[in-house]
Design a protein around this motif. Structure first.
Motif, PDB file in Angstrom:
ATOM      1  N   ASP A  64       0.849  -1.181   0.000  1.00 57.42           N
ATOM      2  CA  ASP A  64       0.000   0.000   0.000  1.00 57.42           C
ATOM      3  C   ASP A  64       0.891   1.238   0.000  1.00 57.42           C
ATOM      4  N   ALA A  65       0.891   1.969  -1.109  1.00 57.07           N
ATOM      5  CA  ALA A  65       1.780   3.128  -1.243  1.00 57.07           C
ATOM      6  C   ALA A  65       1.407   4.264  -0.304  1.00 57.07           C
ATOM      7  N   GLY A  66       0.199   4.243   0.251  1.00 59.09           N
ATOM      8  CA  GLY A  66      -0.224   5.308   1.143  1.00 59.09           C
ATOM      9  C   GLY A  66      -0.103   4.978   2.610  1.00 59.09           C
ATOM     10  N   ALA A  67       0.586   3.881   2.925  1.00 59.66           N
ATOM     11  CA  ALA A  67       0.718   3.460   4.318  1.00 59.66           C
ATOM     12  C   ALA A  67       2.088   3.829   4.881  1.00 59.66           C
ATOM     13  N   ALA A  68       2.140   4.010   6.185  1.00 57.39           N
ATOM     14  CA  ALA A  68       3.407   4.231   6.868  1.00 57.39           C
ATOM     15  C   ALA A  68       4.237   2.950   6.825  1.00 57.39           C
ATOM     16  N   GLY A  69       5.519   3.082   7.109  1.00 61.56           N
ATOM     17  CA  GLY A  69       6.413   1.926   7.129  1.00 61.56           C
ATOM     18  C   GLY A  69       7.658   2.181   6.315  1.00 61.56           C
ATOM     19  N   LEU A  70       8.230   1.113   5.817  1.00 63.04           N
ATOM     20  CA  LEU A  70       9.478   1.206   5.079  1.00 63.04           C
ATOM     21  C   LEU A  70       9.283   1.973   3.778  1.00 63.04           C
ATOM     22  N   ALA A  71      10.120   2.976   3.562  1.00 56.83           N
ATOM     23  CA  ALA A  71      10.072   3.748   2.315  1.00 56.83           C
ATOM     24  C   ALA A  71      11.146   3.288   1.340  1.00 56.83           C
ATOM     25  N   GLU A  72      12.370   3.048   1.832  1.00 55.62           N
ATOM     26  CA  GLU A  72      13.471   2.705   0.929  1.00 55.62           C
ATOM     27  C   GLU A  72      14.643   2.157   1.728  1.00 55.62           C
ATOM     28  N   VAL A  73      15.370   1.237   1.116  1.00 57.97           N
ATOM     29  CA  VAL A  73      16.635   0.729   1.654  1.00 57.97           C
ATOM     30  C   VAL A  73      17.741   1.169   0.712  1.00 57.97           C
ATOM     31  N   THR A  74      18.766   1.828   1.248  1.00 60.02           N
ATOM     32  CA  THR A  74      19.915   2.228   0.443  1.00 60.02           C
ATOM     33  C   THR A  74      21.013   1.193   0.596  1.00 60.02           C
ATOM     34  N   LEU A  75      21.447   0.641  -0.525  1.00 63.01           N
ATOM     35  CA  LEU A  75      22.507  -0.361  -0.544  1.00 63.01           C
ATOM     36  C   LEU A  75      23.825   0.279  -0.954  1.00 63.01           C
ATOM     37  N   GLY A  76      24.857   0.071  -0.165  1.00 68.41           N
ATOM     38  CA  GLY A  76      26.199   0.425  -0.582  1.00 68.41           C
ATOM     39  C   GLY A  76      26.762  -0.713  -1.410  1.00 68.41           C
ATOM     40  N   VAL A  77      27.318  -0.424  -2.585  1.00 70.83           N
ATOM     41  CA  VAL A  77      27.748  -1.483  -3.496  1.00 70.83           C
ATOM     42  C   VAL A  77      29.141  -1.183  -4.053  1.00 70.83           C
ATOM     43  N   SER A  78      29.855  -2.243  -4.371  1.00 72.24           N
ATOM     44  CA  SER A  78      31.129  -2.100  -5.060  1.00 72.24           C
ATOM     45  C   SER A  78      30.882  -1.720  -6.514  1.00 72.24           C
ATOM     46  N   PRO A  79      31.887  -1.194  -7.204  1.00 68.97           N
ATOM     47  CA  PRO A  79      31.687  -0.839  -8.624  1.00 68.97           C
ATOM     48  C   PRO A  79      31.216  -2.033  -9.466  1.00 68.97           C
ATOM     49  N   GLN A  80      31.763  -3.203  -9.225  1.00 70.25           N
ATOM     50  CA  GLN A  80      31.365  -4.371  -9.998  1.00 70.25           C
ATOM     51  C   GLN A  80      29.917  -4.759  -9.706  1.00 70.25           C
ATOM     52  N   ALA A  81      29.535  -4.730  -8.414  1.00 67.98           N
ATOM     53  CA  ALA A  81      28.154  -5.048  -8.065  1.00 67.98           C
ATOM     54  C   ALA A  81      27.195  -4.033  -8.666  1.00 67.98           C
ATOM     55  N   ARG A  82      27.574  -2.757  -8.654  1.00 64.90           N
ATOM     56  CA  ARG A  82      26.723  -1.723  -9.257  1.00 64.90           C
ATOM     57  C   ARG A  82      26.508  -2.005 -10.743  1.00 64.90           C
ATOM     58  N   GLU A  83      27.572  -2.326 -11.439  1.00 65.59           N
ATOM     59  CA  GLU A  83      27.465  -2.592 -12.869  1.00 65.59           C
ATOM     60  C   GLU A  83      26.553  -3.781 -13.133  1.00 65.59           C
ATOM     61  N   THR A  84      26.701  -4.830 -12.330  1.00 61.23           N
ATOM     62  CA  THR A  84      25.882  -6.028 -12.523  1.00 61.23           C
ATOM     63  C   THR A  84      24.410  -5.739 -12.252  1.00 61.23           C
ATOM     64  N   ILE A  85      24.135  -5.055 -11.146  1.00 64.49           N
ATOM     65  CA  ILE A  85      22.746  -4.794 -10.761  1.00 64.49           C
ATOM     66  C   ILE A  85      22.071  -3.865 -11.757  1.00 64.49           C
ATOM     67  N   THR A  86      22.749  -2.791 -12.123  1.00 63.09           N
ATOM     68  CA  THR A  86      22.116  -1.839 -13.046  1.00 63.09           C
ATOM     69  C   THR A  86      21.928  -2.438 -14.434  1.00 63.09           C
ATOM     70  N   SER A  87      22.809  -3.338 -14.840  1.00 60.92           N
ATOM     71  CA  SER A  87      22.624  -3.982 -16.146  1.00 60.92           C
ATOM     72  C   SER A  87      21.422  -4.907 -16.124  1.00 60.92           C
ATOM     73  N   ARG A  88      21.146  -5.513 -14.987  1.00 65.00           N
ATOM     74  CA  ARG A  88      20.012  -6.428 -14.886  1.00 65.00           C
ATOM     75  C   ARG A  88      18.694  -5.687 -14.679  1.00 65.00           C
ATOM     76  N   LEU A  89      18.733  -4.604 -13.883  1.00 63.03           N
ATOM     77  CA  LEU A  89      17.489  -3.930 -13.500  1.00 63.03           C
ATOM     78  C   LEU A  89      17.286  -2.595 -14.198  1.00 63.03           C
ATOM     79  N   GLY A  90      18.316  -2.111 -14.907  1.00 66.19           N
ATOM     80  CA  GLY A  90      18.159  -0.932 -15.739  1.00 66.19           C
ATOM     81  C   GLY A  90      18.268   0.394 -15.021  1.00 66.19           C
ATOM     82  N   SER A  91      18.549   0.380 -13.714  1.00 67.17           N
ATOM     83  CA  SER A  91      18.605   1.630 -12.960  1.00 67.17           C
ATOM     84  C   SER A  91      19.295   1.374 -11.632  1.00 67.17           C
ATOM     85  N   ASP A  92      19.708   2.479 -10.976  1.00 73.74           N
ATOM     86  CA  ASP A  92      20.235   2.333  -9.622  1.00 73.74           C
ATOM     87  C   ASP A  92      19.145   2.556  -8.571  1.00 73.74           C
TER      88      ASP A  92
END
Length: 274
Positions: free
Chosen positions: A233-261
């Motif tokens: 439910d987008a209008g409910a309180a609770g978790l909004a976002e988790v920020t992940l710290g990533v290595s350059p290689q992990a960033r490249e892999t994730i963004t290539s798979r999901l298309g965004s950071d």
């Protein structure tokens, strides 16, 4: 014998938790709780946003909105944010502080890899406060990470306080992991393992624990309260976002798979890469 180097270097993990953002209905009350009970310092504050952290490092962002609906504990989203303390003595001093302040606690467990205390903030967002055991003690004879949920030796822990009082969240403290509620563990495995690149470090009935770089888990997902949950439910309180710290290689892999950071899991839980 455990040596001083027998500890996990979270900064070397390809993926780690940098910060958590919560949407809350009463920002003043919730921020006060994280300051007074958890010992986090206020790093910035406005009428509807508060950032709290350890030293100068932001760990928790609060976005206030009185129009939010209360969180539904059966929905996908946050199970708990887990605050990792540097040493067993820190956990002992925090527990003494919580007991003296009559903070309602929800549980205390020995997970073999760690010792943990459980509670919730005033809006029901789950919290774990924990300390890791040395990594040399995490594995069984086959090399697999071995986890359990056993009773915590509370009296033995309290003896580690060393006569010192809790002086606020230590600067070396971090968010060690975030445990999520998901609707289906197979679908969660397909996202967190196959898309984000985590290893499945351990499993319980109804839960998977996702580790990076050999850690027992930086993320976890369970269906204990949320089996077959749909989109959040987008209008409910609770978790909004988790920020992940990533290595350059992990960033490249994730963004290539999901298309965004920035992306969502199958239930709408939001993530950002830093």
């Amino acid at each position: 014998m455990t040596t001083q180097t027998d500890s996990f270097d979270m900064t070397a993990a390809p993926i780690r938790i940098d910060a958590v953002r919560l949407r809350v209905r009463d920002i003043e009350t919730v921020a006060g709780f994280y300051r007074d009970v958890m010992g986090l310092a206020t790093l910035s504050q406005s009428a509807d946003q508060v950032t709290l952290g350890a030293g100068e490092t932001p760990l928790l962002h609060l976005d206030g909105d009185t129009a939010l609906r209360p969180r539904d504990p059966r929905q996908a989203g946050l199970f708990h944010t887990a605050f990792l303390l540097p040493a067993r003595g820190d956990l002992a001093r925090w527990l003494t502080h919580a007991m003296e302040a009559r903070v309602p606690l929800q549980g205390a467990s020995d997970h073999l890899v760690s010792e943990a205390i459980y509670l919730a903030d005033p809006e029901g967002n789950g919290i774990e406060v924990y300390v890791d055991r040395p990594p040399s003690r995490w594995h069984d004879s086959t090399g697999a990470i071995r986890m359990s949920t056993d009773p915590l030796d509370v009296q033995g822990l309290l003896k580690e306080a060393g006569g010192k009082s809790w002086a606020g969240f230590p600067e070396a403290g971090i968010i060690g992991h975030v445990h999520l509620q998901v609707g289906d563990t197979d679908k969660a495995d397909a996202f967190y393992r196959d898309q984000l690149g985590f290893d499945i470090a351990a499993t319980y009935p109804g839960a998977s624990f996702y580790g990076s770089g050999g850690y027992h888990h930086q993320l976890a997902g369970n269906v204990w309260n949320s089996r077959r949950a749909g989109p959040r439910d987008a209008g409910a309180a609770g978790l909004a976002e988790v920020t992940l710290g990533v290595s350059p290689q992990a960033r490249e892999t994730i963004t290539s798979r999901l298309g965004s950071d920035r992306f969502n899991d199958p239930w709408g839980t939001a993530f950002a890469l830093s």
